[in-house]
Write a protein that holds these residues in place. Structure first.
Motif, PDB file in Angstrom:
ATOM      1  N   ARG A  20      -2.719   8.617   2.296  1.00  0.00           N
ATOM      2  CA  ARG A  20      -3.120   8.013   1.013  1.00  0.00           C
ATOM      3  C   ARG A  20      -3.267   6.492   1.139  1.00  0.00           C
ATOM      4  O   ARG A  20      -4.214   5.909   0.587  1.00  0.00           O
ATOM      5  N   ALA A  21      -2.342   5.866   1.897  1.00  0.00           N
ATOM      6  CA  ALA A  21      -2.422   4.412   2.096  1.00  0.00           C
ATOM      7  C   ALA A  21      -3.715   4.052   2.827  1.00  0.00           C
ATOM      8  O   ALA A  21      -4.382   3.069   2.496  1.00  0.00           O
ATOM      9  N   TYR A  29       0.818  -1.214   0.000  1.00  0.00           N
ATOM     10  CA  TYR A  29       0.000   0.000   0.000  1.00  0.00           C
ATOM     11  C   TYR A  29       0.854   1.267   0.000  1.00  0.00           C
ATOM     12  O   TYR A  29       0.463   2.289  -0.572  1.00  0.00           O
ATOM     13  N   ARG A  32       5.186  12.053  -2.854  1.00  0.00           N
ATOM     14  CA  ARG A  32       4.475  12.445  -1.631  1.00  0.00           C
ATOM     15  C   ARG A  32       5.448  12.467  -0.466  1.00  0.00           C
ATOM     16  O   ARG A  32       6.462  11.765  -0.468  1.00  0.00           O
ATOM     17  N   ALA A  88       0.735   4.150  -2.774  1.00  0.00           N
ATOM     18  CA  ALA A  88       0.560   5.567  -2.426  1.00  0.00           C
ATOM     19  C   ALA A  88       1.602   6.448  -3.091  1.00  0.00           C
ATOM     20  O   ALA A  88       1.429   7.662  -3.193  1.00  0.00           O
ATOM     21  N   GLU A 148       1.613  12.424   3.883  1.00  0.00           N
ATOM     22  CA  GLU A 148       0.726  12.214   2.739  1.00  0.00           C
ATOM     23  C   GLU A 148       0.661  10.730   2.391  1.00  0.00           C
ATOM     24  O   GLU A 148      -0.398  10.223   2.017  1.00  0.00           O
ATOM     25  N   ILE A 149       1.796  10.039   2.508  1.00  0.00           N
ATOM     26  CA  ILE A 149       1.830   8.598   2.213  1.00  0.00           C
ATOM     27  C   ILE A 149       0.914   7.859   3.183  1.00  0.00           C
ATOM     28  O   ILE A 149       0.119   6.992   2.784  1.00  0.00           O
ATOM     29  N   GLU A 181      -6.446   5.818   2.727  1.00  0.00           N
ATOM     30  CA  GLU A 181      -7.546   6.106   1.793  1.00  0.00           C
ATOM     31  C   GLU A 181      -7.716   4.966   0.795  1.00  0.00           C
ATOM     32  O   GLU A 181      -8.834   4.498   0.556  1.00  0.00           O
ATOM     33  N   ILE A 182      -6.593   4.511   0.213  1.00  0.00           N
ATOM     34  CA  ILE A 182      -6.655   3.436  -0.799  1.00  0.00           C
ATOM     35  C   ILE A 182      -7.233   2.163  -0.178  1.00  0.00           C
ATOM     36  O   ILE A 182      -8.017   1.448  -0.809  1.00  0.00           O
TER      37      ILE A 182
END
Lengths: 302, 109
Positions: free
Chosen positions: B32-33, B15, B24, B19, B28-29, B35-36
């Motif tokens: 984003r991880a 993940y 990033r 990301a 942010e990573i 979120e994904i």
């Protein structure tokens, strides 16, 4: 001590970081905020707060170093970006807190946690092995000298002191490694079973405290025994050296920990040199004073 | 058989690489991880720090040089070609695993 400051003797190993974190959370809820992380932790009075603490191993910290490297600062910055605030560190153990329920724990990979504990424990024990080896070598030197002097009581006492001190230190290092290995095995079993690592608890901290107290008491008793033998069997100059050494050791023992905690800098180096020179001068002065006093005392008695 | 160093990825590693489909920074990573994975995966900053160091040592990601005048900003990373290849390999492996089990899962349900 100010009533707004509290100290707590809290020896801990790398396998007890969970228990240490819970302890700091309890203290914060009681109105004591962690200020200094060390074998004796220092707390400051504050309003009772519901905080989460994470005491974790910084992957870039150097064993036995009190300095925070640039990479360790990056680690701290990343944790702070995630909502944690850095408090203090003891070696590789870094203490953070947050008042956010949603901030993720700093370490979320259990296998990496186990690897980090193994690595940090190994580095620490390697550091502890050097004074142990020096002690052992010193004991050997005394043994050879003993053979030469054929039963000089003082040498026997010193030899016995060094051997027992070496054995106690070795037992301490092996006990530490055993506790850590047991924790790592339990952790790996849990990971294999898809379960979370069992958290260390109060009983682990209590066991660590018992071992530390035992070690300190043994060291004190051993030192007192050696001092007693030296006093009984020694002459005036030896007794004067003993008094001078003990009285010099007291201010050094009080000042050295504070100095060790300072960041590496020219100022720290200068203060260290000053402390060493000061200790040497103090020893010589005290030796001269007590040497004269004891010599005069012996003459009067004679 | 022990896994060779980074020849396949753990779930958090997978993940994190996902990301990094664009440059990033650390926070942010993490976001984003999460979120994904639709909130299923939360990566701690300490775990992420160790992972990014490992990825960088293995050439899977690279530090994005800061633009002039941005020296104080957080470090950003981007996936390298080697990282993209490993991610694709892992994606294909997971896809094959899912396909292998599809017929059997349909029988069971």
């Amino acid at each position: 001590m100010s009533k707004d400051i509290k100290k707590e003797f809290l020896p801990f190993g790398f396998s007890e970081l969970d228990a240490v974190s819970r302890r700091f959370e309890e203290r914060a809820a009681e109105g004591w905020m962690l200020k200094t992380l060390d074998t004796t932790c220092i707390y400051e009075r504050t309003l009772p707060r519901a905080l989460r603490f994470n005491v974790v191993l910084c992957p870039t910290a150097e064993a036995g170093s009190n300095d925070i490297s640039e990479k360790s600062h990056e680690f701290i910055r990343l944790c702070e970006d995630a909502g944690w605030r850095f408090v203090d560190h003891r070696g590789a153990a870094y203490a953070f807190f947050t008042d956010s329920e949603s901030a993720p724990d700093i370490e979320t990979d259990d296998l990496e946690r186990v690897n980090a504990v193994r690595k940090a424990g190994k580095q620490n024990r390697t550091l502890m092995t050097l004074p142990l080896a020096l002690n052992g070598l010193n004991a050997l030197t005394q043994l050879f000298a003993l053979i030469d002097t054929r039963g000089d009581v003082l040498r026997i006492a010193l030899f016995a002191f060094l051997v027992i001190a070496t054995i106690i230190s070795l037992i301490g290092i092996l006990a530490d490694r055993k506790r850590e290995n047991e924790w790592c095995e339990r952790a790996l079993e849990s990971i294999g079973a898809g379960e979370p690592i069992p958290a260390s608890g109060e009983e682990d901290l209590a066991a660590r405290r018992r071992i530390a107290v035992l070690g300190i008491c043994s060291a004190i008793l051993l030192t007192l025994a050696l001092i007693a033998v030296i006093w009984i069997k020694g002459d005036a100059p030896i007794r004067a050296s003993l008094i001078a050494a003990v009285l010099t050791a007291i201010p050094v023992a009080l000042l050295a920990p504070g100095l060790a905690r300072k960041k590496r800098s020219k100022g720290k180096t200068a203060l260290t040199v000053l402390l060493i020179i000061g200790a040497l001068i103090l020893f010589v002065v005290l030796f001269a004073i007590f040497g004269s006093v004891l010599h005069a005392f012996e003459e009067i008695l004679a | 058989m022990p896994r060779e160093a980074l020849s396949s990825l753990t779930e958090p590693m997978y993940y994190v690489l996902l990301a990094l489909n664009r440059p990033r920074c650390g926070i942010e990573i993490m976001a984003r991880a999460e979120e994904i994975s639709r909130g299923r995966l939360r990566i701690g900053p300490g775990t992420l720090y160790t992972m990014l160091a490992k990825f960088e040592d293995n050439g899977l990601i690279a530090l994005v040089p800061p633009s002039p005048g941005e020296s104080g900003k957080r470090k950003s990373y981007e996936m390298t070609a080697k990282g993209a290849a490993l991610l694709k390999q892992e994606y294909d492996r997971l896809k094959r695993q899912a396909e292998d089990g599809k017929a059997i899962m349909e029988e069971l349900t």
